[in-house]
Scaffold this active site. Structure first.
Site, PDB file in Angstrom:
ATOM      1  N   HIS A 154     -38.092 -20.634  25.309  1.00  0.00           N
ATOM      2  CA  HIS A 154     -38.963 -20.145  24.247  1.00  0.00           C
ATOM      3  C   HIS A 154     -38.739 -18.678  23.898  1.00  0.00           C
ATOM      4  O   HIS A 154     -39.299 -18.189  22.914  1.00  0.00           O
ATOM      5  CB  HIS A 154     -40.427 -20.371  24.618  1.00  0.00           C
ATOM      6  CG  HIS A 154     -40.803 -21.820  24.697  1.00  0.00           C
ATOM      7  ND1 HIS A 154     -40.754 -22.661  23.611  1.00  0.00           N
ATOM      8  CD2 HIS A 154     -41.213 -22.591  25.740  1.00  0.00           C
ATOM      9  CE1 HIS A 154     -41.128 -23.879  23.963  1.00  0.00           C
ATOM     10  NE2 HIS A 154     -41.407 -23.861  25.252  1.00  0.00           N
ATOM     11  N   ARG A 167     -34.426 -20.247  33.043  1.00  0.00           N
ATOM     12  CA  ARG A 167     -34.803 -21.506  32.411  1.00  0.00           C
ATOM     13  C   ARG A 167     -33.902 -21.745  31.205  1.00  0.00           C
ATOM     14  O   ARG A 167     -33.857 -20.939  30.276  1.00  0.00           O
ATOM     15  CB  ARG A 167     -36.267 -21.515  31.973  1.00  0.00           C
ATOM     16  CG  ARG A 167     -36.631 -22.832  31.275  1.00  0.00           C
ATOM     17  CD  ARG A 167     -38.111 -23.073  31.196  1.00  0.00           C
ATOM     18  NE  ARG A 167     -38.793 -22.231  30.230  1.00  0.00           N
ATOM     19  CZ  ARG A 167     -40.044 -22.456  29.817  1.00  0.00           C
ATOM     20  NH1 ARG A 167     -40.737 -23.486  30.311  1.00  0.00           N
ATOM     21  NH2 ARG A 167     -40.623 -21.645  28.951  1.00  0.00           N
ATOM     22  N   ASP A 174     -47.551 -27.920  27.915  1.00  0.00           N
ATOM     23  CA  ASP A 174     -46.984 -29.124  27.307  1.00  0.00           C
ATOM     24  C   ASP A 174     -47.696 -30.373  27.797  1.00  0.00           C
ATOM     25  O   ASP A 174     -47.904 -31.315  27.028  1.00  0.00           O
ATOM     26  CB  ASP A 174     -45.487 -29.215  27.621  1.00  0.00           C
ATOM     27  CG  ASP A 174     -44.656 -28.360  26.683  1.00  0.00           C
ATOM     28  OD1 ASP A 174     -44.692 -28.598  25.462  1.00  0.00           O
ATOM     29  OD2 ASP A 174     -43.977 -27.443  27.167  1.00  0.00           O
TER      30      ASP A 174
END
Length: 266
Positions: A48, A73, A178
């Site tokens: 992100h 990540r 999420d």
């Protein structure tokens, strides 16, 4: 030259909770500031945050002298991207939205050389080998690599027992944001259904003998997840800390307005 030790992987075998911070500014200067504050680990976010492989490399180099362990990540579990991230020296990878054991197995193979995987050999071109300075890297690299899979969907939680049992998966990381939106409770990870699913994922991961982590910038959440058995918890996000501090400083000089409560997700 010895194979670089993965301090984060070693710490997962400890009973001491490892406290982490999200690094979302996507540059080495900010990452180095964070690395000097004493967190046990930091998440260099390629999902992100606007990171690329070169910007991840710059941050890995910036934080290398510090004790804070970097976790990278990836935006996806693509094997070619995993190869690049490993070659620039990432030793711990977190892969988002893992929903099946088969997917987890594919990720393990992407991180290992043949005959146990499909990782391509970069040899003297790569920082991971210290440009051919680490003897026997091809046969020993897996010993210091750490794979964290994210379980953050209804399907992922349903399959968490099988996912956590995959050999080569070192840890499971739960994504409350999420998961909550996937369960129909957007922005509300504290909803009882979401909490029940999180607890189930934690218990299943620990039962499989794997470490469990979670993102919990809210202190009450972090302490509850610690009590449940989470061994590594991200308790802060650099961007949020900057924004909240800037707001609080300005508020001291202006007329009182509507107080803003920090998010329980991000």
């Amino acid at each position: 030259m010895n194979l670089p030790r993965n301090a984060f992987k070693a710490a997962l075998t400890s009973t001491q909770t490892q406290y982490g911070i999200w690094a979302g500014f996507a540059n080495g200067y900010a990452a180095e500031i964070i690395a000097g504050t004493g967190y046990d680990w930091m998440l260099i976010d390629g999902e992100h945050a606007p990171n690329t492989v070169p910007s991840v490399l710059g941050q890995l180099q910036a934080v290398a002298p510090y004790t804070t362990a970097p976790v990278v990540r990836a935006v996806t579990g693509d094997a070619n991207l995993i190869k690049q991230l490993l070659d620039v020296g990432a030793q711990t990878l977190m892969i988002p939205m893992v929903e099946t054991a088969e997917q987890a197995q594919s990720l393990v193979r992407a991180m290992r050389y043949p005959p146990h995987g499909i990782r391509g050999v970069g040899g003297g071109l790569t920082r991971a080998t210290r440009w051919d300075g680490v003897p026997d890297y091809l046969t020993s690299a897996h010993e210091e690599l750490c794979l964290i899979v994210q379980v953050e969907s209804r399907i992922g939680v349903e399959n968490v027992e099988a996912i956590a049992s995959v050999e080569g998966v070192d840890a499971v990381f739960i994504g409350p944001a999420d998961l909550s939106i996937g369960l129909g409770h957007a922005g509300n990870p504290g909803h009882p259904e979401v909490q029940e699913r999180i607890r189930h994922a934690v218990d299943a991961t620990l039962a499989a003998g794997k470490a469990c982590g979670i993102l919990a910038p809210n202190e009450a959440d972090a302490r509850r997840y610690q009590d449940w058995g989470c061994q590594f918890i991200a308790v802060a996000i650099d961007i949020s800390l900057l924004r909240q501090s800037a707001q609080a400083t300005l508020a001291r000089y202006r007329e009182p307005g509507t107080p803003q409560t920090p998010s329980r997700t991000y």
